[in-house]
Design a protein around this motif. Structure first.
Motif, mmCIF file in Angstrom:
data_model
loop_
_atom_site.group_PDB
_atom_site.id
_atom_site.type_symbol
_atom_site.label_atom_id
_atom_site.label_comp_id
_atom_site.label_asym_id
_atom_site.label_seq_id
_atom_site.Cartn_x
_atom_site.Cartn_y
_atom_site.Cartn_z
ATOM 1 N N MET A 196 8.099 -3.547 4.394
ATOM 2 C CA MET A 196 6.935 -3.933 3.583
ATOM 3 C C MET A 196 7.405 -4.642 2.313
ATOM 4 N N ASN A 197 6.738 -5.722 1.957
ATOM 5 C CA ASN A 197 7.091 -6.434 0.738
ATOM 6 C C ASN A 197 6.619 -5.673 -0.486
ATOM 7 N N ALA A 198 7.400 -5.730 -1.556
ATOM 8 C CA ALA A 198 6.989 -5.094 -2.808
ATOM 9 C C ALA A 198 5.928 -5.931 -3.482
ATOM 10 N N ILE A 199 4.879 -5.288 -3.945
ATOM 11 C CA ILE A 199 3.764 -5.988 -4.577
ATOM 12 C C ILE A 199 3.586 -5.427 -5.974
ATOM 13 N N PRO A 200 3.534 -6.273 -7.020
ATOM 14 C CA PRO A 200 3.364 -5.757 -8.375
ATOM 15 C C PRO A 200 1.974 -5.189 -8.585
ATOM 16 N N ASP A 201 1.901 -4.053 -9.291
ATOM 17 C CA ASP A 201 0.628 -3.416 -9.594
ATOM 18 C C ASP A 201 0.617 -2.968 -11.040
ATOM 19 N N ASP A 202 -0.592 -2.803 -11.599
ATOM 20 C CA ASP A 202 -0.675 -2.364 -12.989
ATOM 21 C C ASP A 202 -1.792 -1.368 -13.210
ATOM 22 N N ALA A 203 -2.252 -0.707 -12.159
ATOM 23 C CA ALA A 203 -3.324 0.278 -12.311
ATOM 24 C C ALA A 203 -2.748 1.674 -12.376
ATOM 25 N N ALA A 204 -3.411 2.523 -13.172
ATOM 26 C CA ALA A 204 -2.961 3.895 -13.289
ATOM 27 C C ALA A 204 -3.326 4.655 -12.028
ATOM 28 N N THR B 217 6.403 -20.164 5.991
ATOM 29 C CA THR B 217 6.949 -21.026 4.934
ATOM 30 C C THR B 217 7.220 -20.208 3.683
ATOM 31 N N ALA B 218 6.313 -19.314 3.364
ATOM 32 C CA ALA B 218 6.523 -18.323 2.297
ATOM 33 C C ALA B 218 6.838 -17.006 2.987
ATOM 34 N N SER B 219 8.064 -16.554 2.859
ATOM 35 C CA SER B 219 8.506 -15.406 3.649
ATOM 36 C C SER B 219 8.134 -14.067 3.036
ATOM 37 N N ASP B 220 7.889 -14.054 1.726
ATOM 38 C CA ASP B 220 7.673 -12.800 1.011
ATOM 39 C C ASP B 220 6.238 -12.711 0.517
ATOM 40 N N LEU B 221 5.570 -11.596 0.775
ATOM 41 C CA LEU B 221 4.187 -11.415 0.337
ATOM 42 C C LEU B 221 4.065 -11.510 -1.173
ATOM 43 N N GLN B 222 5.046 -10.988 -1.891
ATOM 44 C CA GLN B 222 4.986 -11.033 -3.350
ATOM 45 C C GLN B 222 4.930 -12.475 -3.850
ATOM 46 N N GLN B 223 5.504 -13.407 -3.101
ATOM 47 C CA GLN B 223 5.525 -14.824 -3.487
ATOM 48 C C GLN B 223 4.126 -15.421 -3.529
ATOM 49 N N THR C 75 -0.261 -7.954 9.359
ATOM 50 C CA THR C 75 0.765 -7.326 8.524
ATOM 51 C C THR C 75 0.455 -7.521 7.052
ATOM 52 N N LEU C 76 -0.011 -8.719 6.684
ATOM 53 C CA LEU C 76 -0.360 -8.987 5.290
ATOM 54 C C LEU C 76 -1.468 -8.053 4.815
ATOM 55 N N ILE C 77 -2.527 -7.932 5.602
ATOM 56 C CA ILE C 77 -3.646 -7.073 5.218
ATOM 57 C C ILE C 77 -3.208 -5.616 5.154
ATOM 58 N N ASP C 78 -2.457 -5.165 6.161
ATOM 59 C CA ASP C 78 -1.991 -3.778 6.169
ATOM 60 C C ASP C 78 -1.071 -3.494 4.989
ATOM 61 N N SER C 79 -0.217 -4.466 4.639
ATOM 62 C CA SER C 79 0.699 -4.280 3.514
ATOM 63 C C SER C 79 -0.064 -4.164 2.203
ATOM 64 N N LEU C 80 -1.096 -4.988 2.034
ATOM 65 C CA LEU C 80 -1.882 -4.938 0.805
ATOM 66 C C LEU C 80 -2.599 -3.603 0.658
ATOM 67 N N ARG C 81 -3.285 -3.178 1.706
ATOM 68 C CA ARG C 81 -4.103 -1.968 1.580
ATOM 69 C C ARG C 81 -3.261 -0.705 1.528
ATOM 70 N N SER C 82 -2.060 -0.727 2.111
ATOM 71 C CA SER C 82 -1.240 0.483 2.136
ATOM 72 C C SER C 82 -0.258 0.553 0.979
ATOM 73 N N SER C 83 -0.105 -0.534 0.205
ATOM 74 C CA SER C 83 0.863 -0.525 -0.892
ATOM 75 C C SER C 83 0.445 0.442 -1.993
ATOM 76 N N HIS C 84 -0.865 0.660 -2.115
ATOM 77 C CA HIS C 84 -1.390 1.593 -3.112
ATOM 78 C C HIS C 84 -2.713 2.113 -2.582
ATOM 79 N N SER C 85 -2.948 3.397 -2.694
ATOM 80 C CA SER C 85 -4.165 3.979 -2.120
ATOM 81 C C SER C 85 -5.419 3.624 -2.905
ATOM 82 N N ASN C 86 -5.260 2.982 -4.081
ATOM 83 C CA ASN C 86 -6.442 2.568 -4.844
ATOM 84 C C ASN C 86 -6.604 1.053 -4.876
ATOM 85 N N ARG C 87 -5.987 0.355 -3.902
ATOM 86 C CA ARG C 87 -6.160 -1.100 -3.811
ATOM 87 C C ARG C 87 -7.307 -1.436 -2.859
#
Length: 244
Positions: free
Chosen positions: A1-9, A133-139, A172-184
């Motif tokens: 899973m790609n690392a995704i920046p977050d800023d929520a408590a 073309t963009a290999s990393d979700l964070q990109q 994979t993109l959708i699953d990665s986004l929703r599972s990266s944080h339970s409040n996303r």
């Protein structure tokens, strides 16, 4: 899973946080900048719109309970203002300091969210990620200047997208986004339902579907025809967008 920046408590722990990288938030948008981007805000000048989108958010949350979810916002036809609705629904989720929202621009033929939000999407977007073309979700996952609101822009313009939206890479993109944080909470901005099969294909990735009808721009028959494309269990309702 790609690392995704977050800023929520959110409470940290193995069950709620997965490989999250914190990044510096750009300067917060001013009230004028928010209005230029047609984003709701907390000032009196936008209170009616802000309350309407908060109410929509509350209704969707009531349908899904305590789990985060993916919402497809789909216009009946072109010109219904669904991109405006999708953008502000995502902003309404981000208003809640315990939640994060990611808006995904899925209109590959007419991607517009990065322009509306004033973002330079030089790193590419959704179609670039799907095609590798963009290999990393964070990109392709951009901060917007509104705290806790992120955007995956459409990226390279494409005429035909059905196979892309049903691909493993898209799922994979959708699953990665929703599972990266339970409040996303993920909001998909869809192309028009009556123009192509893309909205129906995208609905397979969503938990809820919000249909957008431009007030006075589409007929009852068109709304019913558009609604028939979706699983009734997923169809949350119709938003009548009063476009000025």
């Amino acid at each position: 899973m790609n690392a995704i920046p977050d800023d929520a408590a959110e409470p940290r722990g193995p069950a709620t946080s997965r490989s999250i990288v914190r990044a510096t938030e750009p300067q917060a948008l001013t009230t004028r900048a928010l209005e230029e981007r047609r984003l709701i805000h907390r000032n009196d000048s936008a209170r009616v719109q802000a309350d309407a989108f908060r109410d929509l958010r509350t209704r969707l949350l009531a349908l899904r309970g305590d789990t985060n979810f993916v919402t497809l916002v789909a216009p009946v036809a072109a010109g219904c203002g669904a991109s405006f609705v999708a953008r502000n629904l995502a902003a309404a989720f981000a208003f809640d300091e315990t939640k994060i929202a990611t808006l995904v621009d899925c209109d590959a033929l007419h991607p517009a969210q990065h322009t509306a939000l004033g973002l330079d999407a030089a790193g590419g977007g959704l179609m670039d990620y799907i095609e590798g073309t963009a290999s990393d979700l964070q990109q392709v996952h951009y901060r917007t200047g509104l705290p806790r609101l992120y955007l995956v822009p459409g990226g390279s313009v494409r005429e035909i997208t059905g196979e892309s939206f049903s691909s493993l890479r898209m799922r994979t993109l959708i699953d990665s986004l929703r599972s990266s944080h339970s409040n996303r909470y993920v909001v998909l901005d869809s192309p028009p339902v009556l123009r192509s099969p893309d909205a129906r294909i995208l609905s397979d990735l969503a938990d809820l579907v919000v249909l957008v009808a431009g007030y006075g721009r589409v007929t009852t028959d068109q709304i019913e025809k558009a609604a028939s494309n979706f699983d009734p269990e997923k169809l949350a309702g119709v938003v009548f967008n009063d476009i000025h």
